[in-house]
Write a protein that holds these residues in place. Structure first.
Motif, short mmCIF file in Angstrom:
data_model
loop_
_atom_site.label_atom_id
_atom_site.label_comp_id
_atom_site.label_asym_id
_atom_site.label_seq_id
_atom_site.Cartn_x
_atom_site.Cartn_y
_atom_site.Cartn_z
N ILE B 8 0.87 -1.07 0.10
CA ILE B 8 -0.03 0.13 0.12
C ILE B 8 0.83 1.15 0.04
CG2 ILE B 8 -1.90 1.21 1.25
CD1 ILE B 8 -2.90 -1.29 2.22
N CYS B 13 -2.81 6.15 -0.42
CA CYS B 13 -4.01 5.59 0.65
C CYS B 13 -4.65 6.79 1.34
CB CYS B 13 -3.46 4.66 1.40
SG CYS B 13 -4.56 3.89 2.54
N GLY B 15 -7.26 5.47 3.59
CA GLY B 15 -7.80 4.73 4.63
C GLY B 15 -9.15 4.46 4.73
N CYS B 16 -9.25 4.27 3.38
CA CYS B 16 -11.21 4.13 3.48
C CYS B 16 -11.46 2.40 3.80
CB CYS B 16 -11.58 4.23 1.71
SG CYS B 16 -11.17 2.98 0.65
N ASN B 17 -10.44 1.55 3.70
CA ASN B 17 -10.75 0.13 3.97
C ASN B 17 -11.47 -0.58 2.98
OD1 ASN B 17 -9.24 0.28 6.60
ND2 ASN B 17 -10.96 1.19 7.32
N ILE B 18 -11.76 -0.06 1.86
CA ILE B 18 -12.50 -0.97 0.95
C ILE B 18 -11.75 -1.99 0.67
CG2 ILE B 18 -13.43 -0.83 -1.56
CD1 ILE B 18 -14.92 0.99 0.18
N PRO B 42 -4.66 0.70 6.28
CA PRO B 42 -5.10 -0.85 6.78
C PRO B 42 -3.67 -1.75 6.74
CG PRO B 42 -6.08 -0.13 4.63
CD PRO B 42 -5.31 1.10 4.91
N CYS B 70 -9.48 -0.14 -5.45
CA CYS B 70 -8.69 0.81 -4.44
C CYS B 70 -8.93 2.19 -5.21
CB CYS B 70 -7.53 0.83 -4.49
SG CYS B 70 -6.67 2.12 -3.71
N ALA B 74 -3.85 3.06 -4.82
CA ALA B 74 -2.66 2.95 -3.67
C ALA B 74 -2.06 1.63 -3.51
CB ALA B 74 -3.31 3.41 -2.29
N ILE B 75 -2.59 0.59 -4.26
CA ILE B 75 -2.40 -0.56 -4.21
C ILE B 75 -1.50 -1.18 -5.30
CG2 ILE B 75 -2.85 -3.21 -3.87
CD1 ILE B 75 -5.18 -2.07 -2.13
S1 SF4 Z 1 -8.76 0.73 -0.76
FE1 SF4 Z 1 -7.07 1.84 -1.24
S2 SF4 Z 1 -7.26 3.91 -0.26
FE2 SF4 Z 1 -8.66 2.20 0.68
S3 SF4 Z 1 -7.78 1.70 2.53
FE3 SF4 Z 1 -7.25 0.17 0.88
S4 SF4 Z 1 -5.13 0.88 -0.05
FE4 SF4 Z 1 -6.01 2.74 1.27
#
Ligand code: SF4
Ligand code: TPP
Ligand code: SF4
Lengths: 372, 80, 267
Positions: B8, B13, B15-18, B42, B70, B74-75
């Motif tokens: 990540i 990122c 931090g939405c945790n999707i 995450p 994402c 970010a990934i």
């Molecule tokens: S989906 Fe992408 S932006 Fe959202 S928490 Fe996970 S890495 Fe971060």
């Protein structure tokens, strides 16, 4: 048969406007039927295909103006035609065309309003709307024909000015001129102006300009990869909506690119410029004034052919000699206020308005009586 | 042999945790500490469970759902 | 082509809120576009006003950010005037279903050669969370403080009824299916429409007791029913979200004659 050969033709004003457009190189028309401009759409439907263009009848006037703006971004000369109710619907996207500097031509064959008013009767109620109808600050070009010949000529002029200054140009006609039948001449040589295109990819310089204030046009599909938005933008074309300076610079340029070129844009017909009494008239009512000035050497005519920007300097010169000014309009006073503003400082004693509403045009007798 | 694994990028990122929600084998868990940009990133808790981490080099990716979903791009992949 | 050959890295990170589904749609669209083999220099991206309308501003291609509700109207003009261009529209549920509803149904009816991607987040995101034509019944927004009493539009069903050649709906959870649908849409002749049920955590989530992007995302995932199964539910259950259901899948794929072919502009 694409454009008509030079020669003399007999047609309706609306039809002559179509021929003017085709002469100017119009290849795209989008519209929605409305009296008294329908004849333009009908003739376009037949003629544009012959001229290698496309005619579209769309779901409303909002779509029509949007479609011609879209078409213009492909480098296609495009036009729509309407009357008051449709012109009202077009206002938001008219502003969009100003903001994005998109050349388009709108023919507004005016009828009486407000609202649905008198669909078949001539009026001049859209003059201020043409100037101020969309929100925000901008300048457009508006031309007022008074004959079948001018429906042809000024439609071409509208295209030329619109291309040169990247601005919407409006032909402000009226039901009488649109439906008038008469002869017009297509000369051997007609001046046609095309917009200046960016030739090298521009990407982040789409709206760069020089002292002329008119940026070159980056048409779509050439690898420019430009972003065009109605939001306030800098020369890159990208939104910059919170910087006061960027907004001020943009809007000032949009306005100044027209003001700077008034001399090129403004047209007026003047008869007896040093007359004692000056009649200011445009469109249908101006036709009654020719008879008056023929009879009376002490009466002059000032006919603004360009309504916006208003031919201010030309009027000021005539007004300096006039003792009184009479403005003829088929509305409750719209250009009258322009005349008043411009002539106020001249020695002239009276600036009056003679209104005609309901579709009747001022008669020469009425004008003479008023001047008595 | 070093296996590929997801990473990540803290620069992107939010931090939405999707990614936590979409991963079928629960590679990610919601984080607790703040990133330099003020988002809770995450944590990659079970990297070895990742279906694409198990693939042989050069093999087509099977899942990559987190990369696709994402919203902030970010990934990405490590060791690839 | 890499992600940032297609999008403008110099404008990154994008403006969308944390967890907003628009970013996911952009990912899927990138893959769909690459796989479709279309030419970036010969594609124009058009959008209206709203959060979803901001996508074209991030794409390295010619783009026209138009007025609210009107992108399809502008796009039609571009396409007909220069048939060599591929024209793609991004729109929101307010943009497409409310203020631009008439353009939408008429463009479907005419089968204009456009690909329209609608990001349906069931609310007006950009203006702060007002109800839209797709806000589910009894859901909340800043203008439905007592719950929405109106019935929502099913945009995909509308597109089918109006005559589009290709219609599909997926949620942001269905990233792969979404990509596939977009790719099909991009290559389809005539009007193609892909609706993405998407999370707007900032507004839709906030007004509907879903306090995180993840919660809205999981709500979408849980609400999705494949069309094949959905057809067995009663009509009432199918009424979008009345029972919390969002039918997903391909709604139609057909080959009605497209607009410009019918007009004779294209062979
Ligand atoms: S989906 Fe992408 S932006 Fe959202 S928490 Fe996970 S890495 Fe971060
Ligand atoms: C003519 C007009 N009316 C209203 C607005 C204000 N406005 C901007 S975006 C928007 C709604 C956006 O909602 P949606 O289309 O669903 O897009 P989202 O932001 O949710 O992606 C509204 C009402 C406007 N810009 N123009
Ligand atoms: S307001 Fe909603 S739709 Fe707009 S960017 Fe934020 S989450 Fe996305």
């Amino acid at each position: 048969m694409s454009k008509l050969e030079p020669g003399t033709y007999f047609m309706q004003g609306d039809e002559a406007s179509v021929e003017g457009a085709i002469h100017a190189g119009c290849k795209f028309f989008a519209g929605y039927p409305i009296t008294p401009a329908t004849e333009i759409a009908e003739r376009m439907a037949r003629r544009l295909r012959q001229a290698g263009g496309v005619f579209l009848q769309l779901e409303d006037e909002i779509t029509a103006i949007a479609a011609i703006i879209g078409a213009s971004w492909t480098g296609t000369k495009a036009m729509t035609a309407t009357s008051g109710p449709g012109f009202s619907l077009m206002q938001e996207n008219l502003g969009y065309a100003c903001m994005t500097e998109t050349p388009i031509v709108i023919v507004d064959v005016q009828r009486s309003g407000p609202s649905t008013g008198q669909p078949t009767r001539a009026a001049q109620g859209d003059v201020m709307q043409a100037r101020w109808g969309s929100h925000g600050d901008y300048e457009v070009i508006a031309l007022a024909p008074n004959s079948v010949q001018e429906m042809f000529d000024l439609t071409i002029t509208a295209f030329n000015l619109s291309e040169r200054y990247r601005v919407p140009a409006i032909v402000l006609s009226d039901a009488d001129i649109g439906h008038m039948r008469g002869t017009f001449v297509i000369p051997e040589k007609v001046e046609i102006v095309d917009r200046k295109y960016h030739t090298k990819p521009v990407s982040y310089n789409a709206f760069a300009y020089d002292e002329n204030l008119v940026p070159n046009f980056p048409k779509f599909g050439q690898g420019h990869r430009v972003h065009i938005t109605g939001l306030t933008h800098d020369i890159s074309g990208y939104p910059k909506t919170t910087d006061a300076k960027v907004h001020e610079a943009l809007v000032t340029r949009l306005v100044n690119k027209i003001r700077l070129h008034r001399e090129d844009i403004c047209r007026a017909e003047v008869i007896n410029p040093h007359a004692d009494s000056l009649v200011v008239a445009y469109g249908s009512p101006s036709n009654s004034v020719y008879e008056v000035v023929n009879e009376r050497a002490d009466v002059g005519l000032f006919r603004p052919i360009t309504l916006w920007p208003f031919p201010e300097e030309q009027l000021r010169e005539c007004a300096a000699h006039a003792r009184r000014i009479l403005v003829l309009e088929m509305n409750m006073g719209q250009i009258y206020w322009e005349v008043e503003r411009i002539a106020r400082k001249s020695p002239c004693e009276k600036i009056e308005l003679l209104t005609r509403l309901g579709g009747d045009v001022h008669t020469p007798e009425e004008i003479l009586e008023k001047l008595a | 042999m070093t296996r590929v694994r997801t990473k990540i990028d803290e620069k992107y990122c939010k931090g939405c945790n999707i990614c936590v929600a979409i991963c079928p084998v629960k590679v990610y868990v919601e984080g607790e500490s703040l990133s330099s940009r003020g988002y809770t990133i995450p944590v990659i808790r079970r990297a070895e469970e990742c279906m694409d981490a198990k693939r042989e080099p050069g093999e087509k990716k099977k899942c990559e759902l987190c990369v696709y979903v994402c919203p902030d791009q970010a990934i990405g992949w490590e060791n690839e | 082509m890499n992600f940032f050959d297609f999008y403008r890295q110099d404008r990154w990170p994008h403006m969308f809120c944390p967890g907003c589904g628009i970013g996911t749609v952009m990912n899927a669209f990138f893959h769909a576009f690459v796989e479709s083999g279309l030419d970036q220099n010969k594609t124009v991206f058009v959008a209206g006003i709203g959060c979803s309308g901001r996508i074209p501003g991030y794409i390295r291609a010619d783009s026209l950010h138009t007025t609210h509700g009107r992108p399809i109207a502008f796009a039609g003009g571009i396409k007909v005037a220069d048939p060599d261009l591929k024209v793609v529209v991004f729109s929101g549920d307010g943009d497409l279903g409310a203020i631009g509803g008439n353009h939408f149904i008429n463009a479907c009816r005419r089968n204009v050669e456009l690909t329209v991607i609608c990001i349906n987040n069931y609310i007006y995101g950009m203006t702060g969370g007002q109800a839209s034509t797709t806000t589910p019944r009894d859901f909340f927004s800043s203008t439905t403080p007592y719950g929405n009493r109106e019935y929502p539009f099913d945009l995909s069903e509308v597109a089918v009824a109006a005559g589009a050649n290709y219609v599909a709906r997926w949620t942001t959870f269905h990233v792969k299916q979404m990509k596939k649908a977009m790719q099909k849409a991009l290559l389809k002749d005539g009007f193609s429409f892909v609706e993405i049920a998407s999370q707007c955590p900032a507004q839709f989530g906030r007004y509907n007791q879903m306090n995180s992007a993840r919660q809205v995302f999981e709500w979408l995932k849980a609400s999705a029913v494949p069309r094949s199964k959905a057809s067995k539910l009663s009509a009432d259950h199918l009424d979008l979200n009345l029972m919390g259901k969002i039918t997903v899948g391909e709604f139609v794929e057909r080959n009605r004659e497209s607009y410009m072919k019918a007009l004779g502009v294209l062979q």
